[in-house]
Design a protein around this motif. Structure first.
Motif, PDB file in Angstrom:
ATOM      1  N   VAL A 143       8.894  17.137 -21.385  1.00 61.10           N
ATOM      2  CA  VAL A 143       8.273  15.874 -20.962  1.00 61.10           C
ATOM      3  C   VAL A 143       9.350  14.849 -20.607  1.00 61.10           C
ATOM      4  O   VAL A 143       9.265  14.181 -19.564  1.00 61.10           O
ATOM      5  CB  VAL A 143       7.329  15.319 -22.054  1.00 61.10           C
ATOM      6  CG1 VAL A 143       6.928  13.876 -21.757  1.00 61.10           C
ATOM      7  CG2 VAL A 143       6.093  16.202 -22.193  1.00 61.10           C
ATOM      8  N   TYR A 144      10.365  14.710 -21.459  1.00 64.43           N
ATOM      9  CA  TYR A 144      11.447  13.750 -21.170  1.00 64.43           C
ATOM     10  C   TYR A 144      12.091  14.052 -19.812  1.00 64.43           C
ATOM     11  O   TYR A 144      12.304  13.154 -18.997  1.00 64.43           O
ATOM     12  CB  TYR A 144      12.535  13.820 -22.246  1.00 64.43           C
ATOM     13  CG  TYR A 144      12.200  13.143 -23.558  1.00 64.43           C
ATOM     14  CD1 TYR A 144      11.919  11.785 -23.604  1.00 64.43           C
ATOM     15  CD2 TYR A 144      12.201  13.858 -24.746  1.00 64.43           C
ATOM     16  CE1 TYR A 144      11.625  11.162 -24.811  1.00 64.43           C
ATOM     17  CE2 TYR A 144      11.909  13.241 -25.956  1.00 64.43           C
ATOM     18  CZ  TYR A 144      11.624  11.894 -25.980  1.00 64.43           C
ATOM     19  OH  TYR A 144      11.339  11.282 -27.177  1.00 64.43           O
ATOM     20  N   LEU A 145      12.424  15.304 -19.590  1.00 58.05           N
ATOM     21  CA  LEU A 145      13.136  15.670 -18.365  1.00 58.05           C
ATOM     22  C   LEU A 145      12.251  15.540 -17.127  1.00 58.05           C
ATOM     23  O   LEU A 145      12.714  15.109 -16.073  1.00 58.05           O
ATOM     24  CB  LEU A 145      13.698  17.088 -18.493  1.00 58.05           C
ATOM     25  CG  LEU A 145      14.771  17.248 -19.578  1.00 58.05           C
ATOM     26  CD1 LEU A 145      15.101  18.726 -19.789  1.00 58.05           C
ATOM     27  CD2 LEU A 145      16.021  16.462 -19.232  1.00 58.05           C
ATOM     28  N   ALA A 146      10.970  15.897 -17.249  1.00 57.76           N
ATOM     29  CA  ALA A 146      10.048  15.748 -16.117  1.00 57.76           C
ATOM     30  C   ALA A 146       9.845  14.274 -15.779  1.00 57.76           C
ATOM     31  O   ALA A 146       9.807  13.891 -14.600  1.00 57.76           O
ATOM     32  CB  ALA A 146       8.710  16.415 -16.436  1.00 57.76           C
ATOM     33  N   ALA A 147       9.735  13.443 -16.804  1.00 57.84           N
ATOM     34  CA  ALA A 147       9.580  12.003 -16.576  1.00 57.84           C
ATOM     35  C   ALA A 147      10.814  11.436 -15.870  1.00 57.84           C
ATOM     36  O   ALA A 147      10.698  10.599 -14.965  1.00 57.84           O
ATOM     37  CB  ALA A 147       9.347  11.286 -17.906  1.00 57.84           C
ATOM     38  N   ALA A 148      11.986  11.909 -16.260  1.00 59.43           N
ATOM     39  CA  ALA A 148      13.224  11.442 -15.626  1.00 59.43           C
ATOM     40  C   ALA A 148      13.244  11.809 -14.144  1.00 59.43           C
ATOM     41  O   ALA A 148      13.744  11.039 -13.317  1.00 59.43           O
ATOM     42  CB  ALA A 148      14.435  12.025 -16.343  1.00 59.43           C
ATOM     43  N   ARG A 149      12.712  12.973 -13.800  1.00 58.18           N
ATOM     44  CA  ARG A 149      12.653  13.379 -12.392  1.00 58.18           C
ATOM     45  C   ARG A 149      11.870  12.381 -11.534  1.00 58.18           C
ATOM     46  O   ARG A 149      12.136  12.210 -10.351  1.00 58.18           O
ATOM     47  CB  ARG A 149      11.976  14.750 -12.241  1.00 58.18           C
ATOM     48  CG  ARG A 149      12.787  15.952 -12.629  1.00 58.18           C
ATOM     49  CD  ARG A 149      13.823  16.363 -11.598  1.00 58.18           C
ATOM     50  NE  ARG A 149      13.315  16.619 -10.263  1.00 58.18           N
ATOM     51  CZ  ARG A 149      12.919  17.787  -9.797  1.00 58.18           C
ATOM     52  NH1 ARG A 149      12.955  18.845 -10.578  1.00 58.18           N
ATOM     53  NH2 ARG A 149      12.506  17.909  -8.563  1.00 58.18           N
ATOM     54  N   LEU A 150      10.871  11.736 -12.157  1.00 65.43           N
ATOM     55  CA  LEU A 150       9.997  10.820 -11.422  1.00 65.43           C
ATOM     56  C   LEU A 150      10.371   9.349 -11.610  1.00 65.43           C
ATOM     57  O   LEU A 150       9.783   8.485 -10.972  1.00 65.43           O
ATOM     58  CB  LEU A 150       8.544  11.020 -11.854  1.00 65.43           C
ATOM     59  CG  LEU A 150       7.954  12.409 -11.637  1.00 65.43           C
ATOM     60  CD1 LEU A 150       6.527  12.475 -12.179  1.00 65.43           C
ATOM     61  CD2 LEU A 150       7.982  12.787 -10.165  1.00 65.43           C
ATOM     62  N   GLY A 151      11.317   9.077 -12.505  1.00 66.20           N
ATOM     63  CA  GLY A 151      11.672   7.688 -12.775  1.00 66.20           C
ATOM     64  C   GLY A 151      10.676   6.990 -13.690  1.00 66.20           C
ATOM     65  O   GLY A 151      10.567   5.761 -13.690  1.00 66.20           O
TER      66      GLY A 151
END
Length: 198
Positions: free
Chosen positions: A37-45
């Motif tokens: 979740v953290y990494l996916a959220a980072a992909r989207l800002g």
């Protein structure tokens, strides 16, 4: 495998309408889905606001009123407690909260399955097109973590990507951690000690 899972989840979150600077509140135990979740959220800002699993209605009411999440990721069962029902109970008080995503089976109508998002094919073209329309900076806020509230209500502490990287370097240097070392993380991956130190 991790990169593929992150891409699938980022794609799913994008399809659900989440965009840069939206707050994604997360209340999950230390399971593999949490760093995804953290990494996916980072992909989207997105800005991730993780909560301890010990928080209940009182703490959620306060933190949701401050952070104003656009989406919430949780589970329907951890330790015999149904987090989905708790969030749904508060949804009327949180007009910003449009999307509830949960891990588990037999989810209520309207709740998006996290497992489905993690296994559905990624729309890579849509992710790439979205990224071209955004500018990302490591000094932008990535998380809003919450203090323990020992003196008052929990307070939200914003941290950027660079904050987290500098804290991690201090941990590596201070403990003289070397490649191949194994770390035991005794902290929930929702607070400063765990995210920065582990």
């Amino acid at each position: 495998e991790l990169a593929a899972a992150v891409e699938r989840l980022a794609s799913g979150l994008l399809k659900l309408g989440l965009r840069k600077d939206d707050v994604l509140m997360v209340q999950l135990p230390n399971i593999v889905e949490l760093p995804i979740v953290y990494l996916a959220a980072a992909r989207l800002g997105l800005i991730v606001s993780p909560l301890p699993v010990q928080y209940r209605t009182h703490e959620l009411r306060q933190t949701m009123s401050v952070a104003r999440p656009a989406a919430f990721i949780t589970t329907n069962n951890f330790g015999g407690f149904n987090y989905v029902e708790m969030v749904q109970h508060l949804q009327a008080e949180a007009p910003s909260l449009k999307t509830l995503i949960a891990l588990g089976t037999d989810l209520p109508s309207g709740v998006v399955g996290l497992s489905e998002l993690l296994t559905s094919p990624a729309d890579v073209a849509a992710l790439n097109a979205y990224a071209k329309t955004q500018s990302f900076d490591a000094n932008e806020v990535f998380t809003i973590c919450w203090t323990s509230g020992t003196e008052a209500e929990p307070k939200g502490v914003p941290r950027s990507h660079n904050h987290w990287i500098s804290i991690a370097y201090a941990t590596v240097d201070g403990a003289q951690i070397a490649r191949g070392d194994t770390l035991l993380n005794p902290f929930p991956m929702v607070n400063m000690s765990a995210i920065g130190g582990m």
